[in-house]
Design a protein around this motif. Sequence first.
Motif, PDB file in Angstrom:
ATOM      1  N   HIS A   1     -10.099  -4.973   2.762  1.00 44.56           N
ATOM      2  CA  HIS A   1     -10.666  -4.919   1.410  1.00 44.56           C
ATOM      3  C   HIS A   1      -9.583  -4.774   0.352  1.00 44.56           C
ATOM      4  CE1 HIS A   1     -15.001  -4.736   2.285  1.00 44.56           C
ATOM      5  NE2 HIS A   1     -14.584  -4.288   3.439  1.00 44.56           N
ATOM      6  N   GLU A   2      -8.619  -3.939   0.663  1.00 41.13           N
ATOM      7  CA  GLU A   2      -7.547  -3.654  -0.288  1.00 41.13           C
ATOM      8  C   GLU A   2      -6.745  -4.916  -0.633  1.00 41.13           C
ATOM      9  OE1 GLU A   2      -6.960  -1.100  -1.984  1.00 41.13           O
ATOM     10  OE2 GLU A   2      -4.875  -1.330  -2.662  1.00 41.13           O
ATOM     11  N   TYR A   3      -6.369  -5.661   0.394  1.00 45.59           N
ATOM     12  CA  TYR A   3      -5.538  -6.844   0.120  1.00 45.59           C
ATOM     13  C   TYR A   3      -6.352  -7.985  -0.462  1.00 45.59           C
ATOM     14  CZ  TYR A   3      -1.772  -4.266   2.165  1.00 45.59           C
ATOM     15  OH  TYR A   3      -0.835  -3.297   2.379  1.00 45.59           O
ATOM     16  N   GLU A   4      -7.631  -7.966  -0.199  1.00 45.68           N
ATOM     17  CA  GLU A   4      -8.504  -8.938  -0.841  1.00 45.68           C
ATOM     18  C   GLU A   4      -8.568  -8.631  -2.329  1.00 45.68           C
ATOM     19  OE1 GLU A   4     -12.672 -10.667   0.687  1.00 45.68           O
ATOM     20  OE2 GLU A   4     -11.537  -9.503   2.153  1.00 45.68           O
ATOM     21  N   MET A   5      -8.691  -7.353  -2.660  1.00 41.41           N
ATOM     22  CA  MET A   5      -8.700  -6.934  -4.055  1.00 41.41           C
ATOM     23  C   MET A   5      -7.400  -7.320  -4.745  1.00 41.41           C
ATOM     24  SD  MET A   5     -10.460  -5.413  -6.411  1.00 41.41           S
ATOM     25  CE  MET A   5     -11.714  -4.307  -5.753  1.00 41.41           C
ATOM     26  N   LYS A   6      -6.307  -7.222  -4.019  1.00 45.45           N
ATOM     27  CA  LYS A   6      -4.996  -7.526  -4.594  1.00 45.45           C
ATOM     28  C   LYS A   6      -4.687  -9.019  -4.630  1.00 45.45           C
ATOM     29  CE  LYS A   6      -1.847  -3.689  -4.154  1.00 45.45           C
ATOM     30  NZ  LYS A   6      -2.481  -2.841  -5.128  1.00 45.45           N
ATOM     31  N   GLY A   7      -5.555  -9.809  -4.042  1.00 45.30           N
ATOM     32  CA  GLY A   7      -5.404 -11.264  -4.141  1.00 45.30           C
ATOM     33  C   GLY A   7      -4.325 -11.876  -3.276  1.00 45.30           C
ATOM     34  N   VAL A   8      -3.931 -11.178  -2.214  1.00 43.99           N
ATOM     35  CA  VAL A   8      -2.904 -11.719  -1.310  1.00 43.99           C
ATOM     36  C   VAL A   8      -3.432 -13.008  -0.658  1.00 43.99           C
ATOM     37  CG1 VAL A   8      -1.563 -11.250   0.789  1.00 43.99           C
ATOM     38  CG2 VAL A   8      -1.960  -9.425  -0.888  1.00 43.99           C
ATOM     39  N   PRO A   9      -2.728 -14.126  -0.806  1.00 40.33           N
ATOM     40  CA  PRO A   9      -3.266 -15.419  -0.363  1.00 40.33           C
ATOM     41  C   PRO A   9      -3.611 -15.491   1.134  1.00 40.33           C
ATOM     42  CG  PRO A   9      -1.346 -15.751  -1.763  1.00 40.33           C
ATOM     43  CD  PRO A   9      -1.448 -14.276  -1.517  1.00 40.33           C
ATOM     44  N   ILE A  10      -2.737 -14.930   1.966  1.00 40.90           N
ATOM     45  CA  ILE A  10      -2.992 -15.028   3.405  1.00 40.90           C
ATOM     46  C   ILE A  10      -2.886 -13.662   4.073  1.00 40.90           C
ATOM     47  CG2 ILE A  10      -2.122 -15.940   5.618  1.00 40.90           C
ATOM     48  CD1 ILE A  10      -1.107 -18.377   4.124  1.00 40.90           C
ATOM     49  N   ARG A  11      -3.859 -13.374   4.929  1.00 43.60           N
ATOM     50  CA  ARG A  11      -3.784 -12.169   5.737  1.00 43.60           C
ATOM     51  C   ARG A  11      -3.723 -12.582   7.193  1.00 43.60           C
ATOM     52  NH1 ARG A  11      -8.937  -9.666   5.625  1.00 43.60           N
ATOM     53  NH2 ARG A  11      -9.268 -10.441   7.728  1.00 43.60           N
ATOM     54  N   ILE A  12      -2.853 -11.934   7.934  1.00 40.27           N
ATOM     55  CA  ILE A  12      -2.763 -12.227   9.364  1.00 40.27           C
ATOM     56  C   ILE A  12      -3.096 -10.964  10.147  1.00 40.27           C
ATOM     57  CG2 ILE A  12      -1.179 -12.813  11.246  1.00 40.27           C
ATOM     58  CD1 ILE A  12       0.333 -14.608   9.307  1.00 40.27           C
ATOM     59  N   ASN A  13      -4.026 -11.096  11.081  1.00 42.16           N
ATOM     60  CA  ASN A  13      -4.348  -9.989  11.969  1.00 42.16           C
ATOM     61  C   ASN A  13      -3.679 -10.220  13.318  1.00 42.16           C
ATOM     62  OD1 ASN A  13      -6.041  -9.042  10.045  1.00 42.16           O
ATOM     63  ND2 ASN A  13      -7.938  -9.342  11.210  1.00 42.16           N
ATOM     64  N   ILE A  14      -3.073  -9.169  13.833  1.00 34.60           N
ATOM     65  CA  ILE A  14      -2.517  -9.293  15.185  1.00 34.60           C
ATOM     66  C   ILE A  14      -2.939  -8.101  16.032  1.00 34.60           C
ATOM     67  CG2 ILE A  14      -0.417  -9.437  16.562  1.00 34.60           C
ATOM     68  CD1 ILE A  14       0.870 -10.931  14.266  1.00 34.60           C
ATOM     69  N   GLY A  15      -3.674  -8.414  17.107  1.00 36.21           N
ATOM     70  CA  GLY A  15      -4.120  -7.401  18.036  1.00 36.21           C
ATOM     71  C   GLY A  15      -3.783  -7.831  19.453  1.00 36.21           C
ATOM     72  N   GLU A  16      -4.424  -7.196  20.389  1.00 35.56           N
ATOM     73  CA  GLU A  16      -4.181  -7.463  21.811  1.00 35.56           C
ATOM     74  C   GLU A  16      -4.425  -8.933  22.162  1.00 35.56           C
ATOM     75  OE1 GLU A  16      -5.515  -5.104  25.821  1.00 35.56           O
ATOM     76  OE2 GLU A  16      -6.530  -4.664  23.933  1.00 35.56           O
TER      77      GLU A  16
END
Length: 490
Positions: free
Chosen positions: A349-364
């Motif tokens: 939610h936070e980075y969406e609010m900040k308008g960051v163009p790309i988010r990458i999730n890395i898990g198992e």
Amino acid sequence: MTNQLTKRSQDYSKWYNEIVIKSGLAEFSGIRGFMIIKPYGYSLWEIMKEKLDQMLKKSGHENVYFPLLIPKSIFSKEKKHTKILSEGCAVVTHYKLIKNKKKEFIIDKESRLEEELVIRPTSESIIWKTYKNWIQSYRDLPILLNQWGNVLRWEMRTRLFLRTNEFLWQEGHTAHSTQEEAIEEAEKILNIYTNFSEKILGIPVLQGIKPHTDKFYGSEKTYCIEAIMQDGKSLQIGTSHFLGQNFSKAFDVQFTNKNGKKEYVWSTSWGVSTRLIGGLIMTHSDDKGLILPPKVAPIQIVIIPIYQNKEKFDIIDDMVKKIVKIFEKEKIRVKYDNIKTLTPGWKFHEYEMKGVPIRINIGEDEVENKKVEVFRRDTREKMYLSWIDLKSSIIELLDNIQKNIYKKALDRTQKFLIKSDSYQDFKKIINNHGGFVLAHWDGTKNTVKKIQEETEATIRCIPFAFEREKGKCIYSGKPSFQRVIFSKSY
RNA sequence: CGGGGUAUAGCGUAGUUUGGUUAUCGCGCCUGGUUUGGGACCAGGAGAUCGUAGGUUCAAAUCCUGCUACCCCGACCA
């Protein structure tokens, strides 16, 4: 839950205020009309500044710095231009504070300045006083200078980024030996601004010239770029003035031409300000927060690790660090958010609010399958990208986002561009959804005033992009040479 | 400059009409533990001269008077 924005459809103005504050761009300072630009907002400005600065330097301009304070006597020289500006000027009259009996600071009356100093609302006057010393011959011309700084204009009503008493900007001031060259310069700058706005900020603009009823005092021609916001109101995001010989005459700046004759210098001035950030917000962002174009986003990619325990974190951490290195090598502005006290959901939610163009999730999952989960802010789509060609696919995606948000804004701008030939119709358009309305105007001040009183719309510019076409004034029915752009504006 | 609104913990608020123990709740913060794939949970804890100055009263966040600041809506403008 608690941190959602007011919907744009409910209250656009409230949405705007909230997004500025909640995204961490800026906040109110507690001093009326002045704002604090926070680290996230300032780094956005720094990136914008750097890009535009490069463009200006490439086209032959150099940077300088002139003083913040201008002696009142100099300030007064160009009468037409200072007449209006002086109404919103702060003036320094003393230079010292002393303590009174209650240990409060008071002005030391002994420290009154012999000549009062005006805090610059713009720098034409002090620059032209200086140019007088710098210019003697045609060989000294042209002078192509630019200054990054702050100015102060005491505004009656202020809004974060869009109108503040103090704002940051660049102001260019050039001197030329011929009228043609000065006009060419003013137009060249308008094109640089247009390019910067469209290619870097993704804000489509309309180029035009201000009608004589609404130009900068002291200028002969005021060129401008106007952009339309999501709510149908327009925002002037850049101006470039051809100043004729007004300033050289006021400050007696003459040069000797090739034939040994004296002539007054021709000049231009031009500027864009932190208002651009307001335009950026209102052009692209949505009810979830900011949407920033990758080219100026302070964070282009944020990587969020998702893990269950320490051992798993170590494996993920290892992989993320490798990816970060790859991006950094490409000069991509990447942030790895491994703060343990915040949950992934909170970060999303936070980075969406900040308008960051790309988010990458890395898990198992991602580690096992050598892929990453990618979320793009502009469309809010999720996808999976293989680790193998991640670098090139991410670079492509950033480019794609940049183009997509521009296209979206361009489509909207075109939809907002409407011809109107009846005043009835005109009023309807302005009241219902706004936009740029192309209409005939008889060229009189009175008509502008009446239309403004009745509809709140004003003439934004005489646009370049349309053929001249004769017609009848939408208000008075008198003859008109061309259509002009009407709009409600910020 | 005109009109409206607000001022109580870092933030958001209840309480003010009708004065009465120790000022409410949520978020955030601190400690410990469990959590972590779309705003986690449990237990404990810290944090407020109720914007400011004065007045009324046995008693004021609450009533009265003055002041100040900020925000919103218009006229001025990048």
